[in-house]
Write a protein that holds these residues in place. Structure first.
Motif, mmCIF file in Angstrom:
data_model
loop_
_atom_site.group_PDB
_atom_site.id
_atom_site.type_symbol
_atom_site.label_atom_id
_atom_site.label_comp_id
_atom_site.label_asym_id
_atom_site.label_seq_id
_atom_site.Cartn_x
_atom_site.Cartn_y
_atom_site.Cartn_z
ATOM 1 N N ARG A 50 -22.193 59.313 93.760
ATOM 2 C CA ARG A 50 -21.476 58.056 93.541
ATOM 3 C C ARG A 50 -22.443 56.942 93.157
ATOM 4 O O ARG A 50 -22.135 56.112 92.297
ATOM 5 C CB ARG A 50 -20.698 57.671 94.801
ATOM 6 N N GLU A 51 -23.607 56.912 93.813
ATOM 7 C CA GLU A 51 -24.606 55.879 93.491
ATOM 8 C C GLU A 51 -25.075 55.990 92.048
ATOM 9 O O GLU A 51 -25.430 54.985 91.422
ATOM 10 C CB GLU A 51 -25.787 55.998 94.444
ATOM 11 N N ARG A 52 -25.050 57.223 91.509
ATOM 12 C CA ARG A 52 -25.442 57.430 90.114
ATOM 13 C C ARG A 52 -24.309 57.123 89.148
ATOM 14 O O ARG A 52 -24.458 57.265 87.934
ATOM 15 C CB ARG A 52 -25.902 58.888 89.919
ATOM 16 N N GLY A 53 -23.153 56.767 89.664
ATOM 17 C CA GLY A 53 -22.021 56.450 88.801
ATOM 18 C C GLY A 53 -21.113 57.621 88.501
ATOM 19 O O GLY A 53 -20.225 57.521 87.642
ATOM 20 N N THR A 54 -21.313 58.738 89.192
ATOM 21 C CA THR A 54 -20.459 59.914 88.984
ATOM 22 C C THR A 54 -19.133 59.703 89.705
ATOM 23 O O THR A 54 -19.106 59.446 90.909
ATOM 24 C CB THR A 54 -21.137 61.178 89.534
ATOM 25 N N ARG A 55 -18.041 59.819 88.982
ATOM 26 C CA ARG A 55 -16.727 59.643 89.603
ATOM 27 C C ARG A 55 -16.398 60.852 90.485
ATOM 28 O O ARG A 55 -16.750 61.989 90.174
ATOM 29 C CB ARG A 55 -15.649 59.466 88.545
ATOM 30 N N VAL A 56 -15.677 60.576 91.573
ATOM 31 C CA VAL A 56 -15.268 61.622 92.510
ATOM 32 C C VAL A 56 -13.761 61.525 92.704
ATOM 33 O O VAL A 56 -13.227 60.459 93.024
ATOM 34 C CB VAL A 56 -15.982 61.471 93.865
ATOM 35 N N VAL A 57 -13.067 62.645 92.508
ATOM 36 C CA VAL A 57 -11.611 62.688 92.649
ATOM 37 C C VAL A 57 -11.251 63.637 93.792
ATOM 38 O O VAL A 57 -11.683 64.783 93.799
ATOM 39 C CB VAL A 57 -10.939 63.174 91.340
ATOM 40 N N PRO A 58 -10.473 63.172 94.789
ATOM 41 C CA PRO A 58 -10.030 64.071 95.867
ATOM 42 C C PRO A 58 -8.840 64.920 95.424
ATOM 43 O O PRO A 58 -7.883 64.420 94.826
ATOM 44 C CB PRO A 58 -9.641 63.112 96.996
ATOM 45 N N HIS A 59 -8.918 66.204 95.748
ATOM 46 C CA HIS A 59 -7.916 67.189 95.342
ATOM 47 C C HIS A 59 -7.317 67.801 96.605
ATOM 48 O O HIS A 59 -7.972 68.558 97.312
ATOM 49 C CB HIS A 59 -8.597 68.257 94.487
ATOM 50 N N GLY A 60 -6.070 67.440 96.928
ATOM 51 C CA GLY A 60 -5.439 67.914 98.147
ATOM 52 C C GLY A 60 -4.855 69.309 98.010
ATOM 53 O O GLY A 60 -4.441 69.718 96.927
ATOM 54 N N VAL A 61 -4.814 70.033 99.139
ATOM 55 C CA VAL A 61 -4.279 71.394 99.126
ATOM 56 C C VAL A 61 -3.247 71.637 100.229
ATOM 57 O O VAL A 61 -2.729 72.744 100.330
ATOM 58 C CB VAL A 61 -5.415 72.440 99.250
ATOM 59 N N SER A 62 -2.946 70.620 101.047
ATOM 60 C CA SER A 62 -2.126 70.898 102.226
ATOM 61 C C SER A 62 -0.843 70.083 102.333
ATOM 62 O O SER A 62 -0.096 70.247 103.292
ATOM 63 C CB SER A 62 -2.956 70.658 103.496
ATOM 64 N N LEU A 63 -0.550 69.212 101.370
ATOM 65 C CA LEU A 63 0.663 68.394 101.477
ATOM 66 C C LEU A 63 1.938 69.225 101.382
ATOM 67 O O LEU A 63 2.913 68.971 102.073
ATOM 68 C CB LEU A 63 0.683 67.324 100.389
ATOM 69 N N GLY A 64 1.944 70.215 100.499
ATOM 70 C CA GLY A 64 3.142 71.026 100.337
ATOM 71 C C GLY A 64 4.319 70.222 99.830
ATOM 72 O O GLY A 64 5.426 70.284 100.387
ATOM 73 N N LEU A 65 4.113 69.462 98.740
ATOM 74 C CA LEU A 65 5.173 68.600 98.232
ATOM 75 C C LEU A 65 6.388 69.367 97.733
ATOM 76 O O LEU A 65 7.478 68.798 97.603
ATOM 77 C CB LEU A 65 4.618 67.702 97.113
ATOM 78 N N GLY A 66 6.210 70.650 97.439
ATOM 79 C CA GLY A 66 7.350 71.462 97.018
ATOM 80 C C GLY A 66 8.126 72.047 98.180
ATOM 81 O O GLY A 66 9.112 72.768 97.958
ATOM 82 N N GLY A 67 7.694 71.757 99.405
ATOM 83 C CA GLY A 67 8.397 72.272 100.575
ATOM 84 C C GLY A 67 9.688 71.537 100.853
ATOM 85 O O GLY A 67 9.936 70.439 100.340
ATOM 86 N N ALA A 68 10.514 72.122 101.695
ATOM 87 C CA ALA A 68 11.830 71.540 101.977
ATOM 88 C C ALA A 68 11.748 70.280 102.832
ATOM 89 O O ALA A 68 12.649 69.443 102.789
ATOM 90 C CB ALA A 68 12.712 72.577 102.677
ATOM 91 N N ASP A 69 10.669 70.134 103.600
ATOM 92 C CA ASP A 69 10.532 68.958 104.459
ATOM 93 C C ASP A 69 9.934 67.790 103.683
ATOM 94 O O ASP A 69 9.208 67.974 102.708
ATOM 95 C CB ASP A 69 9.640 69.274 105.657
ATOM 96 N N ARG A 70 10.214 66.589 104.169
ATOM 97 C CA ARG A 70 9.582 65.403 103.576
ATOM 98 C C ARG A 70 8.096 65.398 103.897
ATOM 99 O O ARG A 70 7.673 65.946 104.917
ATOM 100 C CB ARG A 70 10.264 64.134 104.102
ATOM 101 N N PRO A 71 7.281 64.787 103.044
ATOM 102 C CA PRO A 71 5.837 64.812 103.259
ATOM 103 C C PRO A 71 5.448 64.203 104.604
ATOM 104 O O PRO A 71 6.043 63.230 105.057
ATOM 105 C CB PRO A 71 5.288 63.978 102.097
ATOM 106 N N ASP A 72 4.446 64.793 105.212
ATOM 107 C CA ASP A 72 3.919 64.330 106.496
ATOM 108 C C ASP A 72 3.199 62.999 106.285
ATOM 109 O O ASP A 72 2.213 62.937 105.546
ATOM 110 C CB ASP A 72 2.948 65.384 107.041
#
Length: 453
Positions: A50-72
């Motif tokens: 980050r100090e060098r100016g490299t962008r960092v993007v977080p990639h989630g794997v546990s939300l389960g937005l396609g699940g039947a329940d509303r997001p946690d």
């Protein structure tokens, strides 16, 4: 929709290759698995990038937005915290379900959402909830799948297009997953790319895999094959992606090999629209060359133009969520709890998926609790014991809880047979278990009573 900020060519940051990633020349950005970093204690390697100016993007794997329940809300807040801590321009997740609440089951993996009207209604509402809670824009990734749902009402292209139109969400297109679904589900990647709104493209994933017995496994542990680079060229012939990222999650190669794969990706991206992929044996479609003057749906947009307003529909009926929940619970239970395969599914593919889920559980538990294979006498005895446990004990929480439950299950059955190993496992379990519900404490006490010290 506003054009995405330029990202360039990047790589998935993993602790195992952190040093190599820092040394890669010409690296534009990195992506991190959101659940693997803590906002208050970011790895030194990420801080230096980050100090060098490299962008960092977080990639989630546990939300389960396609699940039947509303997001946690807790998971949403955690994902947002990571975006803020990393100064990320967006966050990404998957079009998938990962758990059910009745019964309580965890897949430990991304499972495909049925392409039905009910599932789309639920997904769209979940996406809107997530968008309202997150501090930065959201993009969703198409996933790789071993199995197809019976009775689907929409194609992949139609499903993704309606999702974008109804929510304004961006897309993260994984071209390796397009290839996986071509092999496993007979879907045409070119048809998907032709159908989806590429002006909504956030960025692109590229990864490797392997074919076994006619099934493509999206391993992220093998080199990127030419057929996946061909699909990247197919996409590039239609649009200039803001970013392309190489994913690697296991069997990490040398820095030189990683640099070579990034160079191959960069060559496709910089070749321009005329470099349309040629047909391959895997069936990538007929070659064609687009006119150089064709308008680019992203680059030609006015950056000051506000996105088109998205119509806010009414809430999804609970009966719709219930129907989706019943279907997902039946499938996940068959995959991880050994219940009968729901009607209409390919039973052979369900068996393949079930074995893959159990193997992944074993691998991940060995990573989060590396002492267990050592205590049990090595990788092979550990794996045999864990797969036996997994047949009757589906995961109901995270992998760390799974590791504790596995150890407890062994001890209740007076295993391992070696007394010294059993004492070591007992100490390991006691050090990590903490407070337990009374019923399990009683079982544990009864197991310990009468056992030789």
């Amino acid at each position: 929709m506003k054009p995405m900020a330029h990202l360039g060519v990047g790589i998935g940051w993993r602790p195992e290759i952190a040093d190599a990633v820092e040394r890669l020349s010409g690296l534009d950005w990195v992506e991190v698995v959101a659940e693997n970093v803590c906002p208050g204690h970011l790895p030194e390697s990420l801080l230096r990038l980050r100090e060098r100016g490299t962008r960092v993007v977080p990639h989630g794997v546990s939300l389960g937005l396609g699940g039947a329940d509303r997001p946690d809300p807790v998971k949403l807040a955690a994902l947002g915290e990571r975006a803020v801590a990393l100064g990320a321009p967006l966050v990404t997740e998957h079009i998938a379900f990962v758990r059910t609440s009745s019964p309580v089951l965890e897949a430990g993996h991304l499972l495909p959402v049925p392409r039905t009207r009910d599932a789309l209604d639920v997904l769209c509402e979940n996406v809107r909830i997530a968008q309202d809670a997150l501090p930065v824009p959201l993009a969703l990734e198409n996933i790789a799948a071993l199995i197809s749902w019976p009775g689907e009402e929409l194609t992949e292209g139609q499903f993704l297009t309606e999702l974008v139109e109804r929510t304004g969400v961006r897309l993260l297109i994984d071209v390796a997953n397009l290839h996986t679904n071509r092999v496993n589900r007979g879907e045409d990647p070119a048809a998907v790319l032709d159908a989806i709104p590429l002006e909504a493209l956030a960025y692109v994933h590229v990864a490797g895999g392997i074919e076994r017995a006619g099934v493509w496994h999206d391993t992220h542990a093998h080199p990127v094959p030419p057929v996946v680079l061909d699909l990247l060229a197919e996409l590039r012939s239609r649009v200039e992606p803001a970013g392309v990222l190489l994913e690697r999650d296991d069997d990490f190669p040398s820095q030189a090999e990683l640099a070579g794969e990034l160079a191959a990706i960069r060559a496709v991206v910089t070749a321009g629209p005329a470099a349309r992929a040629t047909p391959t044996a895997a069936g990538s479609g007929a070659a064609r060359t687009e006119p150089e003057t064709e308008p680019d749906p992203v680059a030609d947009q006015d950056p000051d133009t506000e996105p088109d307003p998205v119509e806010e529909p009414g809430p999804v009926a609970e009966s719709t969520r219930t129907r989706v929940a019943l279907g997902q619970a039946a499938l996940l239970s068959a995959l991880v709890a050994g219940t009968p395969v729901p009607e209409g599914f390919d039973r052979r593919r369900i068996r393949v998926q079930a074995r893959a889920l159990a193997a992944k559980r074993a691998d991940v538990v060995a990573k989060v609790a590396p002492e267990l294979p050592v205590i049990l006498g090595g990788p092979d005895p550990y794996r045999e014991a864990f797969l036996s446990y997994a047949k009757s004990r589906p995961m109901t929480s995270g992998y760390r809880r799974d590791a504790l439950d596995f150890a407890e299950d062994l001890l209740i059955r007076d295993l391992p047979a070696d007394p010294a190993a059993r004492r070591r496992l007992t100490t390991w379990w006691r050090d990590r278990a903490g407070a337990r519900p009374p019923r399990r404490i009683v079982r544990w006490a009864r197991t310990l009573s009468g056992r030789a010290a």
